[in-house]
Design a protein around this motif. Sequence first.
Motif, PDB file in Angstrom:
ATOM      1  N   THR A   1      10.952  52.605  65.542  1.00  0.00           N
ATOM      2  CA  THR A   1      11.603  53.895  65.333  1.00  0.00           C
ATOM      3  C   THR A   1      12.467  54.311  66.519  1.00  0.00           C
ATOM      4  OG1 THR A   1       9.613  54.992  66.166  1.00  0.00           O
ATOM      5  CG2 THR A   1       9.805  54.708  63.769  1.00  0.00           C
ATOM      6  N   GLN A   2      13.009  53.342  67.258  1.00  0.00           N
ATOM      7  CA  GLN A   2      13.906  53.638  68.368  1.00  0.00           C
ATOM      8  C   GLN A   2      15.285  53.022  68.089  1.00  0.00           C
ATOM      9  OE1 GLN A   2      12.863  55.635  70.905  1.00  0.00           O
ATOM     10  NE2 GLN A   2      10.898  55.769  69.797  1.00  0.00           N
ATOM     11  N   ALA A   3      16.277  53.369  68.927  1.00  0.00           N
ATOM     12  CA  ALA A   3      17.622  52.810  68.760  1.00  0.00           C
ATOM     13  C   ALA A   3      17.634  51.309  68.993  1.00  0.00           C
ATOM     14  CB  ALA A   3      18.602  53.500  69.707  1.00  0.00           C
ATOM     15  N   THR A   4      16.641  50.819  69.732  1.00  0.00           N
ATOM     16  CA  THR A   4      16.504  49.387  69.999  1.00  0.00           C
ATOM     17  C   THR A   4      15.193  48.882  69.408  1.00  0.00           C
ATOM     18  OG1 THR A   4      17.784  49.528  72.046  1.00  0.00           O
ATOM     19  CG2 THR A   4      16.355  47.633  71.797  1.00  0.00           C
ATOM     20  N   PHE A   5      15.254  47.726  68.754  1.00  0.00           N
ATOM     21  CA  PHE A   5      14.057  47.099  68.193  1.00  0.00           C
ATOM     22  C   PHE A   5      13.946  45.698  68.790  1.00  0.00           C
ATOM     23  CE2 PHE A   5      12.389  44.303  64.674  1.00  0.00           C
ATOM     24  CZ  PHE A   5      11.049  44.603  64.907  1.00  0.00           C
ATOM     25  N   THR A   6      12.817  45.431  69.464  1.00  0.00           N
ATOM     26  CA  THR A   6      12.632  44.153  70.153  1.00  0.00           C
ATOM     27  C   THR A   6      11.394  43.442  69.626  1.00  0.00           C
ATOM     28  OG1 THR A   6      13.648  45.007  72.175  1.00  0.00           O
ATOM     29  CG2 THR A   6      12.308  43.030  72.384  1.00  0.00           C
ATOM     30  N   ILE A   7      11.574  42.168  69.320  1.00  0.00           N
ATOM     31  CA  ILE A   7      10.450  41.283  69.005  1.00  0.00           C
ATOM     32  C   ILE A   7      10.183  40.484  70.272  1.00  0.00           C
ATOM     33  CG2 ILE A   7       9.618  39.426  67.531  1.00  0.00           C
ATOM     34  CD1 ILE A   7      11.659  40.338  65.429  1.00  0.00           C
ATOM     35  N   ALA A   8       9.039  40.694  70.903  1.00  0.00           N
ATOM     36  CA  ALA A   8       8.783  40.127  72.228  1.00  0.00           C
ATOM     37  C   ALA A   8       8.790  38.605  72.225  1.00  0.00           C
ATOM     38  CB  ALA A   8       7.448  40.651  72.766  1.00  0.00           C
ATOM     39  N   ALA A   9       8.206  37.990  71.225  1.00  0.00           N
ATOM     40  CA  ALA A   9       8.149  36.524  71.134  1.00  0.00           C
ATOM     41  C   ALA A   9       8.327  36.154  69.663  1.00  0.00           C
ATOM     42  CB  ALA A   9       6.832  35.989  71.680  1.00  0.00           C
ATOM     43  N   ALA A  10       9.547  35.873  69.294  1.00  0.00           N
ATOM     44  CA  ALA A  10       9.878  35.642  67.888  1.00  0.00           C
ATOM     45  C   ALA A  10       9.181  34.395  67.350  1.00  0.00           C
ATOM     46  CB  ALA A  10      11.384  35.518  67.721  1.00  0.00           C
ATOM     47  N   GLN A  11       8.743  34.479  66.093  1.00  0.00           N
ATOM     48  CA  GLN A  11       8.150  33.353  65.385  1.00  0.00           C
ATOM     49  C   GLN A  11       9.009  33.038  64.156  1.00  0.00           C
ATOM     50  OE1 GLN A  11       5.443  31.793  66.812  1.00  0.00           O
ATOM     51  NE2 GLN A  11       5.837  33.318  68.427  1.00  0.00           N
ATOM     52  N   VAL A  12       8.788  31.875  63.583  1.00  0.00           N
ATOM     53  CA  VAL A  12       9.568  31.471  62.411  1.00  0.00           C
ATOM     54  C   VAL A  12       9.428  32.500  61.298  1.00  0.00           C
ATOM     55  CG1 VAL A  12       9.816  29.715  60.622  1.00  0.00           C
ATOM     56  CG2 VAL A  12       9.438  29.021  62.991  1.00  0.00           C
ATOM     57  N   SER A  13       8.253  33.128  61.200  1.00  0.00           N
ATOM     58  CA  SER A  13       8.032  34.121  60.148  1.00  0.00           C
ATOM     59  C   SER A  13       8.852  35.394  60.362  1.00  0.00           C
ATOM     60  CB  SER A  13       6.547  34.482  60.077  1.00  0.00           C
ATOM     61  OG  SER A  13       6.106  34.993  61.333  1.00  0.00           O
ATOM     62  N   ASP A  14       9.395  35.585  61.570  1.00  0.00           N
ATOM     63  CA  ASP A  14      10.207  36.769  61.851  1.00  0.00           C
ATOM     64  C   ASP A  14      11.645  36.620  61.352  1.00  0.00           C
ATOM     65  OD1 ASP A  14       8.283  38.373  63.200  1.00  0.00           O
ATOM     66  OD2 ASP A  14       8.474  37.053  64.951  1.00  0.00           O
ATOM     67  N   ALA A  15      12.046  35.416  60.970  1.00  0.00           N
ATOM     68  CA  ALA A  15      13.408  35.209  60.477  1.00  0.00           C
ATOM     69  C   ALA A  15      13.645  36.063  59.240  1.00  0.00           C
ATOM     70  CB  ALA A  15      13.634  33.734  60.155  1.00  0.00           C
ATOM     71  N   GLY A  16      14.837  36.611  59.128  1.00  0.00           N
ATOM     72  CA  GLY A  16      15.156  37.442  57.979  1.00  0.00           C
ATOM     73  C   GLY A  16      16.331  38.347  58.254  1.00  0.00           C
ATOM     74  N   THR A  17      16.503  39.350  57.408  1.00  0.00           N
ATOM     75  CA  THR A  17      17.619  40.287  57.502  1.00  0.00           C
ATOM     76  C   THR A  17      17.109  41.645  57.955  1.00  0.00           C
ATOM     77  OG1 THR A  17      18.807  39.145  55.736  1.00  0.00           O
ATOM     78  CG2 THR A  17      19.491  41.386  56.240  1.00  0.00           C
ATOM     79  N   TYR A  18      17.728  42.167  59.015  1.00  0.00           N
ATOM     80  CA  TYR A  18      17.298  43.425  59.610  1.00  0.00           C
ATOM     81  C   TYR A  18      18.404  44.475  59.506  1.00  0.00           C
ATOM     82  CZ  TYR A  18      13.322  40.919  61.617  1.00  0.00           C
ATOM     83  OH  TYR A  18      12.178  40.182  61.780  1.00  0.00           O
ATOM     84  N   ALA A  19      17.993  45.732  59.379  1.00  0.00           N
ATOM     85  CA  ALA A  19      18.920  46.862  59.369  1.00  0.00           C
ATOM     86  C   ALA A  19      18.172  48.068  59.898  1.00  0.00           C
ATOM     87  CB  ALA A  19      19.462  47.121  57.963  1.00  0.00           C
TER      88      ALA A  19
END
Length: 681
Positions: free
Chosen positions: A248-266
């Motif tokens: 819920t912030q202007a910036t969204f960070t995934i600290a350690a991305a995994q293959v399951s995190d792949a996708g479309t973000y908005a």
Amino acid sequence: MAAESSPDMSSVSSNDAGTTTNGSSSIPTITQQPKSTTVNVGNTVTLSVIATGTGDLNYQWRKDGVSIADGTDATLTIEEASQSDAGTYDVVISSGNVSVTSSGATLTVSTANAAPTITEQPENAEAQVGDTATLSVSATGTPAPAYQWRKDGTAISGGTAANLVLSNVQTTDAGSYDVVVSNSVGSVTSRLVRLDVATSEQAPTIDSQPVSLGVIVGQPAKFSVEAESDPAPTYQWTKGGNAIAGATQATFTIAAAQVSDAGTYAVVVSNASGSVTSQNAALNVYANDYAGSYFGTIGTTGQFAFTVDHDHTASFLGTLGDGQTAIVKSDVKVDDSGNFAFEATASTVTASDTSTQGLKPAAASTSLAVTGTISSSGQLTGSITGVTTLTMSGTKAASGVTADSEGFYQTASSASEDTVSLLVGGDGRALVLSQTPAGVSATTGTVDSSGKVTATLPNGDSVDADVAASTGSAKVTLTDPTGSTSLSGGNTDLLESQHLVGISARALCDTGSNNSVAGFIIQGTEAQHVLIRAVGPGLSSQGITQPIPNPKLDLYEGQTLIASNTGWSTASNASEIAAAAARIGDFQLSNDSTDSAIFTTLQPGLYTANASPSDGKAGVVLVEVYNLSTPSLGNKIVALSGRVEVGTGQDEGVAGFVVSGSVPKQFLIRAVGPTLASLGV
């Protein structure tokens, strides 16, 4: 710094300046010798000499006794100095068949101090009357930098901190803001941002969209958005259309991305007055990392180099070894299995696909298909098919002292058709490829820890280059038996960020289809600050005797009118307009003139500026469009056009344009007349 052998001429030292040589011409007299100086890495330095003598004086600067290509003026300017530029400089001044040599000046390139660098730019802001607005900048530099904020180009009293806090803002606080960050080494000006002050609540608007990313498993992935609204907005990031808990912030960070995190973000940006959803941004997460540089052979006589980034984007540089065919490609994608494939075009002299970088493309004739695979052990195999099929084989280069300079660089000459491309590895090797009207020549040269590249090509030409890892720039001297050619350019990011910043069209302006029209396209993910002017009476100072007396300026997005002005000083942001013109160095308009202007922020899209006589009286008008936003990757004006009435004399149609940066660009310029009939003119 590139060099060539000094010419053979009669010469004396500067201490012998009262004598003559060969008994014919008077030896030039040096009245001011070059001075030793120290410059910090990345800064510009100028060496100069003052001399008198009979006839024309010719100058040839030398570094450590070796002549410098293009160093033929009384001053020698070195831009973006690197450690390889350190040395002793002198200048040979000749008149006829006699000459004099100056004393040596020592140039020291220091790394102890550093000019300021802005690490986080200020952002556009919006506040309601009575609120507090804060603008911020982050910068580094040695010594620690000082700050001076400005509004509409005027310094703000007390605005001397990294944060500018404006309390109890009023409508008069609305305007354009920037900050000058400086220390004893140099200064840098931030990008221009706008503060909008509203008298009622405003729904959110997005100024900078999130961008797609590619990362390796375990690496961080960061999405961000810049938005304006009043009151301040809330944020909700989504993946595949579903809300992400806690995002819920202007910036969204995934600290350690995994293959399951792949996708479309908005992200949905909301306040009490409404909401807006950002563009989609894709996240690709790769299990395998092929980052590095690969060198190898094509067939029996060709060679290639291939560099891959951690996000699996890559650049390819190669030659078939026939002296005719080069392959230059900067937008290759490598999949998670190490496979890549792309099409290239080849001509009988060069084969060049420079993508969107603006360097000279070659005439296409033969299509080549390049396919390859990188193994987990660092082996690259593949093939090139076209006229014939050639195998390709190479290995990954070790990462060593030249890792900071590693990457793909393209350079071009503004005075010839010559181009030089370089692919620098991390192990001290660099594939150097030249393309000239005489053909293609390539070899593997060397690169040192300072980014100095040297190579002798198979055709006998020599290449001396400096690549700057900190800025992505490249300077090249290509020397053949007839002389030397200077080329400039940079890596993919630098070339993509430099862009067309302005266009102007001057012509006779009348009513109806004889209005003057300028169309332009803004590309990318960020809104751009644009200044548009329709100048009539102001042209009198430029020598135009029959300017349009009362131009009206209308701005359209597609077919929708979004802004209009008649008389720039009547605009609510007249001070911004004046400051914007001063920022780009355009000539000023008098406060009481009827010239018109619009300064606004535009989202990516297609726009048209239309100039017409507000009172029906025709005359010569100048329509100008300038992009005042700081260049950034992929965000720019990519196409501009002007439709004008063309007459004779001062009524001729005249187009002007401004290009930012230091890299030559390739342009297509058309003057279309009869074909306009098919478009309804």
